[in-house]
Design a protein around this motif. Sequence first.
Motif, PDB file in Angstrom:
ATOM      1  N   UNK A   1      51.403  10.936   0.785  1.00  0.00           N
ATOM      2  CA  UNK A   1      52.209  10.964  -0.442  1.00  0.00           C
ATOM      3  C   UNK A   1      52.650   9.583  -0.915  1.00  0.00           C
ATOM      4  N   UNK A   2      52.471   8.572  -0.077  1.00  0.00           N
ATOM      5  CA  UNK A   2      52.815   7.208  -0.494  1.00  0.00           C
ATOM      6  C   UNK A   2      52.048   6.821  -1.759  1.00  0.00           C
TER       7      UNK A   2
ATOM      8  N   UNK B   1      68.127  -0.005   0.569  1.00  0.00           N
ATOM      9  CA  UNK B   1      67.382   0.207  -0.678  1.00  0.00           C
ATOM     10  C   UNK B   1      67.120   1.706  -0.758  1.00  0.00           C
ATOM     11  N   UNK B   2      68.085   2.493  -1.231  1.00  0.00           N
ATOM     12  CA  UNK B   2      67.977   3.952  -1.151  1.00  0.00           C
ATOM     13  C   UNK B   2      66.849   4.557  -1.974  1.00  0.00           C
ATOM     14  N   UNK B   3      66.366   3.851  -2.980  1.00  0.00           N
ATOM     15  CA  UNK B   3      65.240   4.346  -3.785  1.00  0.00           C
ATOM     16  C   UNK B   3      64.212   3.238  -3.903  1.00  0.00           C
ATOM     17  N   UNK B   4      63.684   2.814  -2.751  1.00  0.00           N
ATOM     18  CA  UNK B   4      62.713   1.727  -2.730  1.00  0.00           C
ATOM     19  C   UNK B   4      61.422   2.115  -3.434  1.00  0.00           C
ATOM     20  N   UNK B   5      61.047   3.393  -3.304  1.00  0.00           N
ATOM     21  CA  UNK B   5      59.895   3.939  -4.009  1.00  0.00           C
ATOM     22  C   UNK B   5      60.232   5.341  -4.514  1.00  0.00           C
ATOM     23  N   UNK B   6      59.571   5.739  -5.596  1.00  0.00           N
ATOM     24  CA  UNK B   6      59.715   7.103  -6.114  1.00  0.00           C
ATOM     25  C   UNK B   6      58.329   7.706  -6.249  1.00  0.00           C
ATOM     26  N   UNK B   7      58.089   8.794  -5.535  1.00  0.00           N
ATOM     27  CA  UNK B   7      56.814   9.481  -5.563  1.00  0.00           C
ATOM     28  C   UNK B   7      56.959  10.792  -6.341  1.00  0.00           C
ATOM     29  N   UNK B   8      56.059  11.017  -7.271  1.00  0.00           N
ATOM     30  CA  UNK B   8      56.124  12.187  -8.136  1.00  0.00           C
ATOM     31  C   UNK B   8      54.775  12.894  -8.156  1.00  0.00           C
TER      32      UNK B   8
ATOM     33  N   UNK C   1      49.740  20.054  -0.841  1.00  0.00           N
ATOM     34  CA  UNK C   1      48.581  19.450  -0.185  1.00  0.00           C
ATOM     35  C   UNK C   1      49.007  18.269   0.683  1.00  0.00           C
ATOM     36  N   UNK C   2      49.839  17.397   0.140  1.00  0.00           N
ATOM     37  CA  UNK C   2      50.252  16.195   0.874  1.00  0.00           C
ATOM     38  C   UNK C   2      51.066  16.526   2.120  1.00  0.00           C
ATOM     39  N   UNK C   3      51.895  17.558   2.028  1.00  0.00           N
ATOM     40  CA  UNK C   3      52.789  17.870   3.142  1.00  0.00           C
ATOM     41  C   UNK C   3      52.260  18.960   4.060  1.00  0.00           C
ATOM     42  N   UNK C   4      51.311  19.753   3.569  1.00  0.00           N
ATOM     43  CA  UNK C   4      50.831  20.880   4.358  1.00  0.00           C
ATOM     44  C   UNK C   4      51.821  22.017   4.421  1.00  0.00           C
ATOM     45  N   UNK C   5      52.773  22.047   3.502  1.00  0.00           N
ATOM     46  CA  UNK C   5      53.820  23.059   3.504  1.00  0.00           C
ATOM     47  C   UNK C   5      53.763  23.900   2.239  1.00  0.00           C
TER      48      UNK C   5
END
Length: 245
Positions: free
Chosen positions: A29-30, A188-195, A203-207
């Motif tokens: 998911x990165x 840095x609480x929001x260093x990246x935001x993945x959408x 798919x990314x998490x398998x959940x």
Amino acid sequence: MILRTERTDARTWPVEQLKELFSESFPEFITADRLVSEYIGRVREWFPAWNLTLVDEGEVPVAAGWGVPVRWDGSVAGLPSGYTDSLVRAVEGRERGVAPDTLVICGAVVTPSLTGRGLAGETLLALRRAALESGLSRVVAPVRPTTKARYPLTPIETFMRWRRADGTALDPWIRTHERLDAKILTAAPASQTMTGTVAQWEKWTGLPLPESGDYVIPDGLDLLHVDRTADEGVYREPNVWMQHV
């Protein structure tokens, strides 16, 4: 092990060697950080001098690390908001002709079979030396504390302070930086935001993600928020700003 440092673009690496080096790097998911996708092409084109590989005596790449040069006033308030903002600042600074004075170390990986031998630290040192030799006066890093994935409900501001009985950082990646005399600056609480869409996150998490709400996800340092009505999942990844020089 005898190591040599060279620019990653100094040669064409065999695909199987690169596959081994990056086989256990980051969760899938990165890649869902849309702003990184917008800027990463220019980062690779403009800043190859800060993409380094450690090579052993058999000419095999055993570790790699990279960063971007930015202008920073030295204050906590003046730091980029995190990893993604560092890329934006580096690219837009170059476009405006702003002279950088700081290297932001963005990442480092080690061949999985060689972990625990100090190669991650050697990679950080190689980047730090390259920065200082080129005239950059500061080196910082938005550190991704991998052990944080075990504590996704704990705020990063709390987690980054946790220590073992011997006084060293609980997280091994923070600990590696501290062994090189790096100091924690701030969270840095929001260093990246993945959408992504719900289907993409499944798919990314398998959940299965059957309802809107917050979810603990594999390798996630924080919670994933899912909005099924909007068909969207948003995950904000926290990091810890550390300063080497």
